[in-house]
Write an enzyme that holds these catalytic residues in place. Structure first.
Site, PDB file in Angstrom:
ATOM      1  N   ARG A  36       0.259  -2.314 -35.402  1.00 45.29           N
ATOM      2  CA  ARG A  36       1.587  -1.704 -35.589  1.00 45.29           C
ATOM      3  C   ARG A  36       2.127  -1.907 -36.991  1.00 45.29           C
ATOM      4  NH1 ARG A  36       4.273  -3.023 -29.701  1.00 45.29           N
ATOM      5  NH2 ARG A  36       3.474  -1.143 -28.696  1.00 45.29           N
ATOM      6  N   LYS A 200       1.833   6.434 -10.176  1.00 45.58           N
ATOM      7  CA  LYS A 200       2.824   6.989  -9.252  1.00 45.58           C
ATOM      8  C   LYS A 200       3.299   8.390  -9.608  1.00 45.58           C
ATOM      9  CE  LYS A 200       5.352   2.719  -8.360  1.00 45.58           C
ATOM     10  NZ  LYS A 200       6.644   2.227  -8.879  1.00 45.58           N
ATOM     11  N   GLY A 352       0.941   3.984 -22.024  1.00 44.84           N
ATOM     12  CA  GLY A 352       0.363   2.690 -22.372  1.00 44.84           C
ATOM     13  C   GLY A 352      -1.059   2.499 -21.858  1.00 44.84           C
ATOM     14  N   GLY A 375       6.925   4.805 -22.847  1.00 49.37           N
ATOM     15  CA  GLY A 375       8.101   5.448 -22.261  1.00 49.37           C
ATOM     16  C   GLY A 375       8.638   6.575 -23.128  1.00 49.37           C
TER      17      GLY A 375
HETATM   18  P1  ADP Z   1       0.144   5.167 -18.247  1.00 43.42           P
HETATM   19  O1  ADP Z   1       0.540   3.773 -18.639  1.00 43.42           O
HETATM   20  O2  ADP Z   1      -0.960   5.699 -19.098  1.00 43.42           O
HETATM   21  O3  ADP Z   1       1.327   6.101 -18.188  1.00 43.42           O
HETATM   22  P2  ADP Z   1       0.244   4.530 -15.438  1.00 43.42           P
HETATM   23  O4  ADP Z   1       0.951   3.259 -15.742  1.00 43.42           O
HETATM   24  O5  ADP Z   1       0.969   5.591 -14.747  1.00 43.42           O
HETATM   25  O6  ADP Z   1      -0.466   5.114 -16.766  1.00 43.42           O
HETATM   26  O7  ADP Z   1      -1.019   4.242 -14.493  1.00 43.42           O
HETATM   27  C1  ADP Z   1      -1.985   3.281 -14.778  1.00 43.42           C
HETATM   28  C2  ADP Z   1      -2.286   2.447 -13.566  1.00 43.42           C
HETATM   29  O8  ADP Z   1      -2.649   3.263 -12.449  1.00 43.42           O
HETATM   30  C3  ADP Z   1      -3.469   1.555 -13.823  1.00 43.42           C
HETATM   31  O9  ADP Z   1      -3.059   0.207 -13.676  1.00 43.42           O
HETATM   32  C4  ADP Z   1      -4.490   1.950 -12.756  1.00 43.42           C
HETATM   33  O10 ADP Z   1      -5.190   0.839 -12.218  1.00 43.42           O
HETATM   34  C5  ADP Z   1      -3.631   2.589 -11.701  1.00 43.42           C
HETATM   35  N1  ADP Z   1      -4.412   3.517 -10.871  1.00 43.42           N
HETATM   36  C6  ADP Z   1      -5.028   4.648 -11.269  1.00 43.42           C
HETATM   37  N2  ADP Z   1      -5.683   5.225 -10.242  1.00 43.42           N
HETATM   38  C7  ADP Z   1      -5.485   4.456  -9.166  1.00 43.42           C
HETATM   39  C8  ADP Z   1      -5.900   4.514  -7.791  1.00 43.42           C
HETATM   40  N3  ADP Z   1      -6.659   5.516  -7.361  1.00 43.42           N
HETATM   41  N4  ADP Z   1      -5.483   3.545  -6.961  1.00 43.42           N
HETATM   42  C9  ADP Z   1      -4.705   2.542  -7.410  1.00 43.42           C
HETATM   43  N5  ADP Z   1      -4.279   2.418  -8.680  1.00 43.42           N
HETATM   44  C10 ADP Z   1      -4.658   3.358  -9.551  1.00 43.42           C
HETATM   45 MG    MG Z   2       1.373   2.170 -17.491  1.00 38.06          MG
END
Ligand code: ADP
Ligand code: MG
Length: 394
Positions: A36, A200, A352, A375
């Site tokens: 960073r 989610k 992230g 975010g």
């Molecule tokens: P980002 O940070 O890129 O926005 P998220 O925080 O929404 O992504 O999602 C990442 C998390 O989702 C990871 O910790 C991953 O383990 C979890 N994940 C992805 N697919 C599954 C699944 N099929 N079942 C449970 N957890 C999952």
């Molecule tokens: Mg995340």
């Protein structure tokens, strides 16, 4: 219109750059990853080359409005000094603002850089307290924001102080984010493919809704896909599902069909009994055996997604396809990293965990833009106004 820092005359002016020096530290308080700090160098060097008096400010960790010795900026300042070399002295202040800092700024010599103390040592920072904002603004003639990761927060150093400075602009790093992520919401080259996954539906609803009206194809993987598969009448076994979002997923499926957006859900999955299982087996994504959960997208889904991505001229990817942190369930996410990296189109990755996955894949160099904000990148793609960017508008 937001100006970029190289559109301003900086000579002899005091230039406050809000940087993101929120770097990881080890137990002795040493910087363990200076990515960073290095990312801010183009803006920092530009200000110095153009004869500006450079004052940098950042938060570091979560001191919650108090002085936390371990979260002082001193080792960050030392690393910055190393990166800038002998021609520059980096003076690290022991407070974020106030009379002492004002004096240090007034006494700056040519080539000096002032780094104020951790902005969040003052409770006014995250509260966007007007008094603290004014104190910060008193340090500068020109305000520059180069900290995209906090641009979605209205804090004293990202929002409150800006109007009190005579001139304002975005740094190179922030402008790149605005151009890349904001560009997805303008005239994009088509086909525009959105690849969404992650934990989610509820986290991604804003992004889903906003992109639905803009993209040509929507590919959904990750835990989020289970809710959609259930909405489409499938049996997802013991997979993670957001029951309260099944109706929302149905609505999105219908909206995509009405808008002529191609919506692809996984056909197959890698399933196991738990996240800690040492290996997984294949199953149809809509007929997962009882007690088993989908932890990654399967081979057929990877192929189908890859084919759509290969035809794209614009790609936005957020959210891993599976539990990529565990080796047996990382294959789908890695396959998508490969597909996105192989694309000749303009590719943007945000989030992230998604960025961590792309970095782990070793393919980051083949992606057009990797966002530095989690975010903040989501909120930009949702079409929200980010306070840190709005404050820069003239
Ligand atoms: P980002 O940070 O890129 O926005 P998220 O925080 O929404 O992504 O999602 C990442 C998390 O989702 C990871 O910790 C991953 O383990 C979890 N994940 C992805 N697919 C599954 C699944 N099929 N079942 C449970 N957890 C999952
Ligand atoms: Mg995340």
């Amino acid at each position: 219109m937001v100006k970029r820092v190289d559109q301003l005359d900086l000579k002899g002016k005091r230039v406050f750059v809000r940087v993101d020096f929120n770097v990881p530290l080890d137990d002795e308080g040493r910087v363990t990853d200076d990515t960073r700090i290095r990312a801010a160098l183009p803006t920092i060097k530009h200000v110095l080359e153009k004869g500006g008096k450079l004052i940098c400010g950042s938060h570091l960790g979560r001191p919650k409005g108090q002085v936390v010795e371990k979260l002082r900026m001193v080792s960050v300042g030392a690393r910055l000094a190393e990166l800038l070399g002998d021609a520059h002295r980096v003076i690290v202040c022991d407070e974020p603002a106030g009379d002492g800092v004002k004096k240090v700024v007034a006494d700056m010599k040519e080539g000096d850089v002032v780094l104020v103390e951790n902005l969040r040592f003052n409770a006014g920072e995250t509260k966007n307290n007007p008094e603290f904002a004014k104190q910060l603004a008193e340090l500068a003639d020109v305000y520059v924001n180069d900290a995209f990761g906090t641009a979605h927060r209205a804090h004293a150093s990202t929002a409150g102080m800006v109007e009190h400075c005579a001139e304002r602009a975005a740094g190179f790093l922030l402008m790149k984010e605005i151009d890349a992520l904001g560009g997805l919401l303008k005239d994009v080259k088509r086909p525009f493919v959105a690849l969404l996954g992650g934990a989610k539906v509820s986290d991604k609803l804003g992004v889903l809704e906003n992109l639905l009206g803009r993209c040509d194809a929507l590919l959904i993987g990750g835990a989020m896909a289970n809710t959609f598969i259930k909405a489409a009448g499938g049996d997802v076994g013991a997979s993670r599902v957001e029951e309260e979002k099944v109706e929302t997923a149905k609505r999105i499926i219908k909206k995509a069909a009405d808008a002529g957006v191609k919506l692809l859900l996984p056909q197959d999955a890698i399933v196991a009994e738990s996240l800690d299982s040492a290996s997984g087996s294949e199953a149809a994504a809509d007929a997962i055996p009882a007690g088993q959960m989908a932890l990654d997208i399967g081979v057929k889904s990877r192929e189908a997604f890859t084919e759509v991505i290969a035809g794209a001229r614009t790609i936005f990817w957020n959210g891993p396809m599976g539990v990529f942190e565990k080796e047996p369930f990382a294959g789908g996410t890695m396959a998508m990293a490969k597909a996105v990296a192989a694309s000749e189109g303009f590719s943007v990755v945000g989030g992230g965990d998604s960025v961590a996955a792309v970095n782990a894949s070793g393919l980051a160099n083949n992606i057009s833009h990797i966002s530095t904000g989690g975010g903040a990148s989501m909120e930009l793609v949702e079409g929200k106004t980010l306070p840190g960017i709005a404050a820069l508008e003239d």
